[in-house]
Design an enzyme around this catalytic site. Sequence first.
Site, PDB file in Angstrom:
ATOM      1  N   GLU A  25      61.609 -58.842  82.044  1.00 33.18           N
ATOM      2  CA  GLU A  25      61.445 -59.481  80.660  1.00 33.18           C
ATOM      3  C   GLU A  25      62.541 -60.474  80.258  1.00 33.18           C
ATOM      4  O   GLU A  25      62.173 -61.689  80.601  1.00 33.18           O
ATOM      5  CB  GLU A  25      61.674 -58.123  79.822  1.00 33.18           C
ATOM      6  CG  GLU A  25      61.172 -58.444  78.517  1.00 33.18           C
ATOM      7  CD  GLU A  25      61.311 -57.383  77.644  1.00 33.18           C
ATOM      8  OE1 GLU A  25      60.615 -57.177  76.698  1.00 33.18           O
ATOM      9  OE2 GLU A  25      62.379 -56.572  77.564  1.00 33.18           O
ATOM     10  N   HIS A  81      57.337 -45.912  85.658  1.00 31.82           N
ATOM     11  CA  HIS A  81      58.357 -46.310  84.606  1.00 31.82           C
ATOM     12  C   HIS A  81      59.389 -45.422  84.654  1.00 31.82           C
ATOM     13  O   HIS A  81      59.119 -44.398  84.363  1.00 31.82           O
ATOM     14  CB  HIS A  81      57.417 -46.387  83.199  1.00 31.82           C
ATOM     15  CG  HIS A  81      58.109 -46.903  82.027  1.00 31.82           C
ATOM     16  ND1 HIS A  81      58.631 -46.077  80.962  1.00 31.82           N
ATOM     17  CD2 HIS A  81      58.682 -48.080  81.736  1.00 31.82           C
ATOM     18  CE1 HIS A  81      59.386 -46.861  80.088  1.00 31.82           C
ATOM     19  NE2 HIS A  81      59.357 -48.113  80.455  1.00 31.82           N
ATOM     20  N   HIS A  82      60.427 -46.037  84.615  1.00 34.30           N
ATOM     21  CA  HIS A  82      61.870 -45.476  84.350  1.00 34.30           C
ATOM     22  C   HIS A  82      62.662 -46.196  83.039  1.00 34.30           C
ATOM     23  O   HIS A  82      63.253 -47.150  83.263  1.00 34.30           O
ATOM     24  CB  HIS A  82      62.801 -45.707  85.717  1.00 34.30           C
ATOM     25  CG  HIS A  82      61.972 -44.981  86.811  1.00 34.30           C
ATOM     26  ND1 HIS A  82      62.333 -45.209  88.155  1.00 34.30           N
ATOM     27  CD2 HIS A  82      61.325 -44.010  86.836  1.00 34.30           C
ATOM     28  CE1 HIS A  82      61.913 -44.500  88.987  1.00 34.30           C
ATOM     29  NE2 HIS A  82      61.116 -43.671  88.047  1.00 34.30           N
ATOM     30  N   GLU A  83      62.501 -45.725  81.998  1.00 33.21           N
ATOM     31  CA  GLU A  83      63.432 -46.022  80.832  1.00 33.21           C
ATOM     32  C   GLU A  83      64.662 -45.260  80.997  1.00 33.21           C
ATOM     33  O   GLU A  83      64.553 -44.042  80.956  1.00 33.21           O
ATOM     34  CB  GLU A  83      62.690 -45.815  79.545  1.00 33.21           C
ATOM     35  CG  GLU A  83      63.675 -45.987  78.150  1.00 33.21           C
ATOM     36  CD  GLU A  83      63.879 -47.370  78.249  1.00 33.21           C
ATOM     37  OE1 GLU A  83      65.195 -47.659  78.503  1.00 33.21           O
ATOM     38  OE2 GLU A  83      63.130 -48.323  78.149  1.00 33.21           O
ATOM     39  N   GLU A 104      66.868 -61.156  73.496  1.00 32.81           N
ATOM     40  CA  GLU A 104      65.490 -61.017  72.754  1.00 32.81           C
ATOM     41  C   GLU A 104      65.606 -61.702  71.336  1.00 32.81           C
ATOM     42  O   GLU A 104      65.544 -60.975  70.114  1.00 32.81           O
ATOM     43  CB  GLU A 104      65.112 -59.762  72.638  1.00 32.81           C
ATOM     44  CG  GLU A 104      64.814 -58.849  74.019  1.00 32.81           C
ATOM     45  CD  GLU A 104      64.172 -57.632  73.881  1.00 32.81           C
ATOM     46  OE1 GLU A 104      63.956 -57.082  72.964  1.00 32.81           O
ATOM     47  OE2 GLU A 104      64.372 -56.945  75.086  1.00 32.81           O
ATOM     48  N   HIS A 157      62.979 -54.573  82.325  1.00 32.26           N
ATOM     49  CA  HIS A 157      62.945 -54.969  81.058  1.00 32.26           C
ATOM     50  C   HIS A 157      64.382 -54.719  80.502  1.00 32.26           C
ATOM     51  O   HIS A 157      65.250 -53.789  81.096  1.00 32.26           O
ATOM     52  CB  HIS A 157      61.852 -54.213  80.315  1.00 32.26           C
ATOM     53  CG  HIS A 157      60.255 -54.710  80.408  1.00 32.26           C
ATOM     54  ND1 HIS A 157      59.686 -55.029  79.603  1.00 32.26           N
ATOM     55  CD2 HIS A 157      59.765 -55.055  81.466  1.00 32.26           C
ATOM     56  CE1 HIS A 157      58.625 -55.460  79.800  1.00 32.26           C
ATOM     57  NE2 HIS A 157      58.799 -55.490  81.206  1.00 32.26           N
ATOM     58  N   GLU A 158      64.636 -55.330  79.448  1.00 33.51           N
ATOM     59  CA  GLU A 158      66.129 -55.186  79.146  1.00 33.51           C
ATOM     60  C   GLU A 158      66.950 -55.818  80.331  1.00 33.51           C
ATOM     61  O   GLU A 158      68.103 -54.891  80.167  1.00 33.51           O
ATOM     62  CB  GLU A 158      66.664 -54.113  78.306  1.00 33.51           C
ATOM     63  CG  GLU A 158      65.851 -53.872  77.098  1.00 33.51           C
ATOM     64  CD  GLU A 158      64.325 -53.135  77.512  1.00 33.51           C
ATOM     65  OE1 GLU A 158      63.208 -53.542  76.772  1.00 33.51           O
ATOM     66  OE2 GLU A 158      64.271 -52.378  78.140  1.00 33.51           O
ATOM     67  N   GLU A 176      55.798 -57.570  72.456  1.00 38.27           N
ATOM     68  CA  GLU A 176      56.003 -56.494  71.415  1.00 38.27           C
ATOM     69  C   GLU A 176      56.246 -56.767  70.014  1.00 38.27           C
ATOM     70  O   GLU A 176      55.921 -56.127  69.144  1.00 38.27           O
ATOM     71  CB  GLU A 176      56.964 -55.316  72.047  1.00 38.27           C
ATOM     72  CG  GLU A 176      58.307 -55.703  72.242  1.00 38.27           C
ATOM     73  CD  GLU A 176      58.607 -56.252  73.580  1.00 38.27           C
ATOM     74  OE1 GLU A 176      59.826 -56.120  73.986  1.00 38.27           O
ATOM     75  OE2 GLU A 176      57.710 -56.889  74.256  1.00 38.27           O
TER      76      GLU A 176
END
Length: 680
Positions: A480, A376-378, A174, A461-462, A486
């Site tokens: 991502e 969503h699974h963070e 990023e 993401h990440e 963001e």
Amino acid sequence: MKLPRLLVTAMAAMLSAPALAGTVSSPDGRIVVTLDVTGEGVPYYSVERDGKPVITDSNLGFNFTDDDPMRRNFTVQTQISRESEHRWEQPWGERQFVVDHHKELAVTYAETDETPRTITVRMRVFDEGIGFRYEFPEQPHFQTANIAEELTEFNIASEGTAWWIPAGDWNRYEYIYSKTPIREVSVAHTPMTIRLEDGTHLSFHEAALVDYSGMWLRRMDGQRFRASLAPSSRGAKVVRDAPFDTPWRTIRIGDDAADLVENDLELNLNEPNKLGDVSYFEPNKYIGIWWGMIRGDWSWAQGENHGATTERAKQYIDFAAENGFRGVLIEGWNVGWDGNWFGNGRDYSFTQAYPDFDLEEVTSYAAEKGVHLVGHHETGGNIQVYEAQLEDAMAMNQRLGIDVIKTGYVADAGGIISCNADIKDECGEEIFEWHDGQRMVQHHQRVIEVAAKHKIAINPHEPIKDTGLRRTYPNWVAREGARGQEYNAWAKFGSGPDHAPTLVYTRMLSGPMDYTPGVLGLVGDNDMPMASTKAKQLGLYLAIYSPIQMAADFVESLEAHPKELEFIRAVPADWAESKLIAGEVGDYAIFARKDRNSADWYVGGVNDATERTLELAFDFLEPDTDYRATIWKDAEGATYLTDARHKIAYDSKTVKRGDTMSLWLAPGGGAAIRLEPIAK
């Protein structure tokens, strides 16, 4: 439609004495690759194009933690040549059909000592570039490879400019891209894009990254780069039992920027679809309870500002149903967000919701409205906790009709919490790993396979970087893996106007990105302005490809921009064809894309900080057909630098094949055009 025949010619030459390896050319003959050994028996390769060197002699080999290097004293044992041509169909993508036409040379090298080890280098040469990999056969003198480092080199023949981001640093992928002379690159993530002084364009990357460590590019001296594998807690960066193959090392080669973009090299180096029917995934657009958390209006954690409430979820579901959005993303719905979850993730539950979010009620309400929740699974980078719950979480989502899940791995680059080198459902001691090391590659593979069993698509993401595995596992629909939208909420002009037109020629060469466009309000936290005009937010839907495209703004802001919402509702997320019709690396990118499900075309894209006027040619349209062009573009005086970023103009006209259109792009601007055939 009958597919072109498969052409395969094979020749094997068993050599009884040391011999030089051979050459292999691209089907059009422009690219020629040589595989050879030096006088010391060091394997190497070189690449020419149109008779001029592109990659000069570049060594091949390995260092190990427990064995002698594979570096010298090799001789050629066998050569196998073949040519292949066929066409295959993508279930979704930038284009429906992909042509794979290449020539191949596989050279097996053997050491000259009393206990010789062998290794094969398989080189495939396309008109669009090259790919090569190492193949470790089963052999008596080498059962397990504990790889300390790969010694693959890329010795770039001439001076040029590089676009790159640093590898091995805390913020994963990023970063804002640097534009420097090749000689000023340090350690870079791939894809790394280069424009040589003669105008030749190159992109260095890898394909089919499976059970291996991600490759960085470390500049050794001058313009000589060497593969550098992401670290591992075990010491050895890769541990594999023979037989096995490495990922492909790839170089896209073209005359211009469009040759890099309209290029399926990495896809063609991946194996065909292993999942069979993936029709459960539908390319689509979605909205979500997300931007409010990003801006700081709402919280992921529970409390009075909690974003993911049952009431708000129903509000977003209603908006989705009324405006044709298939999905609604809901973040912060589950237990575990309270306190410091960054790089932690020890308290996450992927099946237990917060008290103010009734998951069963919300999914039932969505189903009644014809809307699907995007799960969503963070993980907070804690894959130990996630893997222990993975099967139960996926089964629950399948039962509730949630067929797309966004996963997240928010942690520093070396801060992934694992358990050991083997993937197990339960394990004790915490071990920290890198985001793109072998352990994380294994983890992402496991998530994809478990999700596929439950007919669920994954958008991490990440993530680990994309290497074309969406061909083999088409439920791996987007990622991502770059500095996303963001960042525009967290600082004035957070990513700058050049970022999106640079992504097109760097990160996007690896595959689809969930960039989250459509922030029509153009303001982030504390009303900080974004480096974008309103028209650019529409152009992002054409410049940054994804089969799941978000309208990331608040629903109130989307409702307040009905003409822009008209475009977002209409623009497809699946294409029959895609062409870059105008663009230069880092400056601007204008695409023409044809809807897979209609005869409509869409044209548009993004600009950097320099205003410019382009002449767009409509040569891609069908002959003898008039099209109604509906246009969203920067209004006179628009610029990202002031409140004039909100100025947008609308137009319509009739165009046909052979026509041209003059298009002005504002600083930080963009455009979007819908082309509908007019019935006669």
